[in-house]
Design a protein around this motif. Sequence first.
Motif, short mmCIF file in Angstrom:
data_model
loop_
_atom_site.label_atom_id
_atom_site.label_comp_id
_atom_site.label_asym_id
_atom_site.label_seq_id
_atom_site.Cartn_x
_atom_site.Cartn_y
_atom_site.Cartn_z
N LEU A 89 0.88 -1.17 0.00
CA LEU A 89 0.00 0.00 0.00
C LEU A 89 0.91 1.22 0.00
O LEU A 89 1.70 1.42 0.93
CB LEU A 89 -0.92 0.01 1.23
N LEU A 90 0.82 2.02 -1.07
CA LEU A 90 1.65 3.20 -1.24
C LEU A 90 0.76 4.42 -1.22
O LEU A 90 -0.15 4.54 -2.06
CB LEU A 90 2.40 3.13 -2.58
N LEU A 91 1.00 5.33 -0.26
CA LEU A 91 0.21 6.56 -0.14
C LEU A 91 1.12 7.77 -0.28
O LEU A 91 2.21 7.80 0.29
CB LEU A 91 -0.47 6.64 1.23
N GLY A 92 0.63 8.78 -0.99
CA GLY A 92 1.39 10.01 -1.14
C GLY A 92 0.46 11.21 -1.13
O GLY A 92 -0.63 11.15 -1.69
N VAL A 93 0.90 12.27 -0.49
CA VAL A 93 0.11 13.49 -0.42
C VAL A 93 0.99 14.66 -0.81
O VAL A 93 2.09 14.83 -0.27
CB VAL A 93 -0.48 13.71 1.01
N ASP A 94 0.50 15.47 -1.76
CA ASP A 94 1.20 16.67 -2.22
C ASP A 94 0.45 17.95 -1.89
O ASP A 94 1.05 19.01 -1.81
CB ASP A 94 1.40 16.63 -3.74
N GLN A 95 -0.87 17.88 -1.77
CA GLN A 95 -1.70 19.07 -1.58
C GLN A 95 -2.27 19.07 -0.16
O GLN A 95 -2.85 18.08 0.26
CB GLN A 95 -2.84 19.10 -2.59
N PHE A 96 -2.11 20.20 0.53
CA PHE A 96 -2.49 20.28 1.94
C PHE A 96 -3.33 21.51 2.21
O PHE A 96 -3.34 22.46 1.42
CB PHE A 96 -1.24 20.32 2.82
N VAL A 97 -4.00 21.52 3.35
CA VAL A 97 -4.74 22.68 3.83
C VAL A 97 -3.84 23.51 4.75
O VAL A 97 -3.75 24.72 4.61
CB VAL A 97 -6.03 22.25 4.58
N SER A 98 -3.16 22.84 5.68
CA SER A 98 -2.41 23.53 6.72
C SER A 98 -0.90 23.59 6.48
O SER A 98 -0.19 24.20 7.27
CB SER A 98 -2.66 22.84 8.07
N GLN A 99 -0.41 22.95 5.44
CA GLN A 99 1.02 22.89 5.16
C GLN A 99 1.27 23.24 3.70
O GLN A 99 0.38 23.13 2.87
CB GLN A 99 1.57 21.49 5.45
N PRO A 100 2.52 23.61 3.37
CA PRO A 100 2.83 23.92 1.97
C PRO A 100 2.75 22.68 1.08
O PRO A 100 2.98 21.56 1.54
CB PRO A 100 4.25 24.45 2.01
N SER A 101 2.43 22.89 -0.18
CA SER A 101 2.39 21.82 -1.17
C SER A 101 3.79 21.24 -1.35
O SER A 101 4.79 21.96 -1.27
CB SER A 101 1.88 22.36 -2.50
N THR A 102 3.86 19.96 -1.62
CA THR A 102 5.12 19.31 -1.95
C THR A 102 5.13 18.85 -3.41
O THR A 102 6.03 18.14 -3.82
CB THR A 102 5.38 18.11 -1.03
#
Length: 187
Positions: free
Chosen positions: A18-31
Motif C-alpha cells: 500500500l503506497l500513499l502520497g500526499v502533495d496538496q495540503f490545507v495547513s502545510q505547503p504543497s510538496t
Amino acid sequence: PVGPFPGASGAEGQRRALLLGVDQFVSQPSTSPAALSNLSRLEWVLRQDAGGYARITTRHNLVLGAEDFIALVKEAFSGAQPGDLSFFYITTHGLYTEGEDPMSFSLLLSDGEKEYALTAGELYAALAPLPGHKLLIIDACNSGALIDRGMPGTGQCSLFLAGDFHVLTSAGGSEPSFVWETGTGSY
C-alpha cells in the motif's frame, strides 16, 4: 527481493503493498510533484521485484479518517497470511511537537481542500491486526517519533517495537526529512 524476515516459517510468503502520497495540503505547503513522483517510482521498483507482489495499491492526495484508513488497509492487504509481507509506504507531512509523547506523531492525509491527521495510534490500530510481517517506510518530517528515535527520550516509547513490525523513517523525531525552496522561502 524483500524478505524472508526473521521468524518467518518455511517458504517465503506473498507480498502486498500500500503506497500513499500526499502533495496538496490545507495547513502545510504543497510538496507537488514530489509525492506523486515517489509513488510512481516506488511502484515501478516493486513491479520489477523478482519475488513479485500479489497486489500493489497506490493512492495519491486522499483524505481518510481513521475508519476509512482501516478499510483501505483491509482492502489492500486482504488475504494476508502468517509468513506474508505487508509493505506500507507513505510520503506526506509528519507532525510532532518536541517534548510530547512520541505517539502523538501524526501523518497528514489531504486532498488540498480537506485534511486529516492520522495519529500513530490509528496507524498502529489499522496495521497491527494484519498477519505476517509489516514493513513500513515513513517518508515524513519528524517520522522518527513513530519509533521514538532522533529525539530526547528513552527510545522505548513506541507501539511499533513488536517483532512483526519493521519500520524505516526518513527523519528523526525532531527533524525535517528534507528542505525545499519556494518563491516565498524555505520549508
